[in-house]
Design an enzyme around this catalytic site. Sequence first.
Site, PDB file in Angstrom:
ATOM      1  N   CYS A 381      16.459  -2.771  12.293  1.00 57.34           N
ATOM      2  CA  CYS A 381      15.466  -3.588  12.634  1.00 57.34           C
ATOM      3  C   CYS A 381      15.658  -4.400  13.955  1.00 57.34           C
ATOM      4  O   CYS A 381      15.767  -3.921  15.075  1.00 57.34           O
ATOM      5  CB  CYS A 381      14.743  -4.483  11.544  1.00 57.34           C
ATOM      6  SG  CYS A 381      13.265  -4.949  11.590  1.00 57.34           S
ATOM      7  N   HIS A 507      14.175  -0.408   7.319  1.00 61.93           N
ATOM      8  CA  HIS A 507      15.174  -1.063   6.748  1.00 61.93           C
ATOM      9  C   HIS A 507      15.838  -0.020   5.619  1.00 61.93           C
ATOM     10  O   HIS A 507      15.393   0.002   4.426  1.00 61.93           O
ATOM     11  CB  HIS A 507      14.960  -2.291   5.945  1.00 61.93           C
ATOM     12  CG  HIS A 507      14.444  -3.580   6.881  1.00 61.93           C
ATOM     13  ND1 HIS A 507      15.571  -4.384   7.065  1.00 61.93           N
ATOM     14  CD2 HIS A 507      13.221  -3.847   7.473  1.00 61.93           C
ATOM     15  CE1 HIS A 507      14.691  -5.395   7.948  1.00 61.93           C
ATOM     16  NE2 HIS A 507      13.543  -4.845   8.181  1.00 61.93           N
ATOM     17  N   GLU A 509      18.419  -0.194   4.072  1.00 62.45           N
ATOM     18  CA  GLU A 509      19.157  -0.847   2.787  1.00 62.45           C
ATOM     19  C   GLU A 509      18.264  -0.726   1.896  1.00 62.45           C
ATOM     20  O   GLU A 509      18.995  -0.582   0.577  1.00 62.45           O
ATOM     21  CB  GLU A 509      19.579  -1.968   3.281  1.00 62.45           C
ATOM     22  CG  GLU A 509      18.284  -3.162   3.595  1.00 62.45           C
ATOM     23  CD  GLU A 509      18.121  -3.009   4.957  1.00 62.45           C
ATOM     24  OE1 GLU A 509      17.620  -4.447   5.348  1.00 62.45           O
ATOM     25  OE2 GLU A 509      18.223  -2.236   5.823  1.00 62.45           O
TER      26      GLU A 509
END
Length: 549
Positions: A381, A507, A509
């Site tokens: 990001c 993102h 993750e």
Amino acid sequence: MAKFVFITGGVVSSIGKGIVAASLGRLLKSRGYNVSILKLDPYLNVDPGTMSPFQHGEVFVTEDGAETDLDLGHYERFTDTAMSRLNSVTTGSIYQSVINKERRGDYNGGTVQVIPHITGEIRERIHRVASNSNADVVITEIGGTVGDIESLPFLEAIREFREDVGRNDLAYIHVTLLPFIGTSGELKTKPTQHSVKELRSIGIQPDVLICRSDRDISDDLKRKIGGFCGVPTRAVIPSLDADSIYAVPLILEQEGLCREVLDVLNLTDHDSDMAAWEQLVNKLRNPGPSVKIALVGKYVQLNDAYLSVVEALQHACIAQDASLDLHWVCAEQIEADGADTLLRGMDAVVVPGGFGNRGVDGKIAAIRCAREQRVPFLGLCLGMQTAVIEWARNQAGLTGATSAELDENTPHPVIHLLPEQQDVVDLGGTMRLGVYPCRIAPGTLAQRLYGDEVVYERHRHRYEFNNSYRNLFLESGYVVSGTSPDGRLVELIELKGHPFFTACQYHPEFLSRPGQPHPLFRGLIEAAQQRLPDSPAEALRQQGDIAIP
């Protein structure tokens, strides 16, 4: 018809209710039950999207674009089940809904009160999760601590819920603490007794007590707790401090938590399949050589601000038989001491997301260091945006280049506001949020890592790469390896001739799982291992992931 489990906490905050909820979800799923988990948060914010990470920790984004509590990340990672905006409820969202109904006249001129209107709205949210998820069991975690004023409407609502579904279709679990007093050499039960007494005064009798402790709890002590709290001794479940959160489901399984809950709910205790989870925990406890990963961020004083990033790194290390040696590096400290000093000896660098000016120059310096010294790098990001700024300034000759978010008057806004964000005024819930497709360019590092032409990733941002500079970047050596399907939005970039340098606007993750690490994180750890003597990285990649049912 769904069954319901409610998890409350007592004595202290941050006692681990979220991990208990996620662990129970894992145990139920291992027995073949479909599970959904929701979080009731007692704060007045409508959602945590505008809250400071120092106060709240990470904001977890769901597939449908809800900005939620970090516990939803635990729920997804443990159960491998996607949650939605229905799974996150705050006092603010409840009051907002009730007030909107009152303004529309839905209450026909009646007096709007906490009971029955607020508590009724809470109950409706829980029922909505059950009907939309088709879950066999809906687990609800009530945030805060029993005794807090803010939690009272939620506790009253789950008491009333008993009348909605019947006593045989719900279970109450209370998580509490047994503190150890060193001078007397004893675990003390009085705080637990008082916490349960407070819960019972509201009208809730817990069916199961989960007792947090840093040492073994004797059978005599369990009998004492059960006797004072009106809970069968077998339902007093010890939960000792674990070396990893991923060990908690195995601990609670051994102590019989799932058996007790299923008994209360009148559900069959099917055989449990936790073999793959045990394999995962065993790999976590017996790793190979360590890799030093620098996480360069703005909020490093609070580790929870980057919780999903850390978990994704851990998942990748498990898959690659590596030990994670994580170094928290404050971006502002880099501005003072220099990137070469603070990143010396690192095997990889991660720059995660964030907002605002503070620490940006430190992140840019860290990225330049990783690029020039050929250290594996992953940007997420804002990490991608700062990578773009670094290249613009130092390789593309764009003096003063930056993001329009950071300087509206920059001569080179290489990062600019998304067109659809131009007229947005409110901050909360208005960013580009949720899952969007990304088309992967052939012949790129990204294609090797993903192995797919189109991937779906979760976003949370307002600013994007400025296409006015795309040709200049391509001509100077940048590679755009992922875009929106129409090619308009740059979602993923990488560098040729570098061992591993990639950054994404999304993102990743949020999609990493213990037995299935995200490809970008696994690629980063593999590249970090290549810097070690006699690297086993490529051979380990061929082993594949742990298939957790």
